[in-house]
Motif scaffolding. Structure first.
Motif, PDB file in Angstrom:
ATOM      1  N   HIS A 206      -1.707 -30.392   2.434  1.00 53.67           N
ATOM      2  CA  HIS A 206      -1.680 -30.437   1.102  1.00 53.67           C
ATOM      3  C   HIS A 206      -0.195 -30.750   0.705  1.00 53.67           C
ATOM      4  N   TYR A 207      -0.043 -30.930  -0.548  1.00 58.79           N
ATOM      5  CA  TYR A 207       1.517 -31.329  -1.138  1.00 58.79           C
ATOM      6  C   TYR A 207       2.719 -30.471  -0.297  1.00 58.79           C
ATOM      7  N   ARG A 208       2.623 -29.083  -0.447  1.00 61.90           N
ATOM      8  CA  ARG A 208       3.538 -28.296  -0.281  1.00 61.90           C
ATOM      9  C   ARG A 208       3.466 -28.399   1.176  1.00 61.90           C
TER      10      ARG A 208
ATOM     11  N   THR B 280      -5.836 -30.678   7.958  1.00 62.44           N
ATOM     12  CA  THR B 280      -5.706 -31.000   6.330  1.00 62.44           C
ATOM     13  C   THR B 280      -4.193 -30.920   6.114  1.00 62.44           C
TER      14      THR B 280
ATOM     15  N   LEU C 141      -0.901 -36.633  -2.993  1.00 58.19           N
ATOM     16  CA  LEU C 141      -1.415 -35.246  -2.803  1.00 58.19           C
ATOM     17  C   LEU C 141      -0.999 -34.513  -4.251  1.00 58.19           C
ATOM     18  N   LYS C 142      -0.580 -35.308  -5.045  1.00 55.30           N
ATOM     19  CA  LYS C 142      -0.368 -34.737  -6.375  1.00 55.30           C
ATOM     20  C   LYS C 142      -1.739 -34.986  -7.183  1.00 55.30           C
ATOM     21  N   LYS C 143      -2.468 -36.042  -6.922  1.00 54.10           N
ATOM     22  CA  LYS C 143      -3.905 -36.210  -7.422  1.00 54.10           C
ATOM     23  C   LYS C 143      -4.872 -35.573  -6.901  1.00 54.10           C
ATOM     24  N   THR C 144      -4.963 -35.091  -5.486  1.00 54.18           N
ATOM     25  CA  THR C 144      -5.878 -34.771  -4.932  1.00 54.18           C
ATOM     26  C   THR C 144      -5.382 -33.631  -4.113  1.00 54.18           C
ATOM     27  N   ASP C 145      -6.304 -32.520  -3.726  1.00 54.37           N
ATOM     28  CA  ASP C 145      -5.816 -31.442  -3.267  1.00 54.37           C
ATOM     29  C   ASP C 145      -5.417 -31.532  -1.620  1.00 54.37           C
ATOM     30  N   PHE C 146      -6.289 -32.145  -0.844  1.00 60.71           N
ATOM     31  CA  PHE C 146      -5.829 -32.408   0.440  1.00 60.71           C
ATOM     32  C   PHE C 146      -5.894 -33.825   0.854  1.00 60.71           C
TER      33      PHE C 146
END
Length: 228
Positions: A140-142, A138, A183-188
């Motif tokens: 995520h953004y960061r 997975t 990834l700003k629109k969904t978590d993963f």
């Protein structure tokens, strides 16, 4: 009936590699797709090759840009024209394994993933394997901000869940910008650790490539993501 998958391929002077790319799409064991070849004002026989494939398979379509505008504009033109729920990318010098779409779309449907990507094999100009690149399960953004783990020709996103998401209009690293936007629109985003894509490594110096990557990453972070 609309295809399930729209595949976007920007093309610029790709006459040496485009046929193999298209043939790798034609060989997929998942067949509900359209292939949108977006020519970025090539000066070689890229368009003639593309038109020959279009004549033999009406799922393949050629879109010609009026002026050379770069890969971001070409890919966004393809996204805008796409009719499929799933938006996939393959560059004009890369190739897919023949089970790429069936595995990846199957996983996305089963688990409801909005964004997925796969491991890939790096190959040289003779198609010999250099190495295989694995991916995390997975992102995520960061996490992705630190390193772009997603190869463009491996990625697929679900426009039914996310809407159509477009790339920032940068000359390079626009794909990285797209994953960050998603990834700003969904978590993963979700990885499949199977090498289902063959990524052709261009013959450029490693040091020059690293300098360019750093420069374009900086511009992406500063101008697009508005980070310090």
């Amino acid at each position: 009936m609309a295809p399930e998958v729209s595949i976007i391929t920007p093309c610029y002077n790709a006459q040496q590699t485009l046929a193999r790319t298209i043939e790798s799409v034609l060989s997929q064991d998942f067949q509900s797709w359209e292939l949108l070849l977006v020519d970025d004002k090539s000066t070689d026989d890229t368009c003639l090759q593309a038109e020959a494939f279009c004549d033999h398979d009406d799922r393949i379509k050629l879109i010609k840009l009026k002026k050379n505008a770069g890969a971001a504009v070409a890919r966004n033109t393809g996204i805008d024209s796409a009719k499929g729920r799933y938006i996939a990318f393959i560059d004009a010098d890369d190739q897919w394994e023949n089970n790429k779409l069936s595995i990846q779309i199957g996983q996305m449907k089963e688990h409801g993933w909005p964004l997925s990507y796969t491991a890939y094999t790096r190959v040289d100009q003779t198609d010999s394997c250099i190495n295989k690149v694995g991916v995390p399960a997975t992102v995520h953004y960061r996490y992705l901000l630190k390193t772009n783990y997603i190869g463009c020709s491996t990625a697929i996103y679900d426009s039914e869940q996310l809407g159509k998401v477009f790339m920032p209009e940068l000359r390079k690293r626009q794909d990285f910008g797209l994953w960050l936007r998603i990834l700003k629109k969904t978590d993963f985003g979700y990885g499949i650790n199977l090498a289902l894509t063959r990524y052709r490594v261009q013959q450029v110096s490693l040091s020059a490539n690293k300098r360019n990557t750093v420069a374009y990453n900086w511009r992406l972070y500063r101008d697009v993501e508005r980070l310090n």
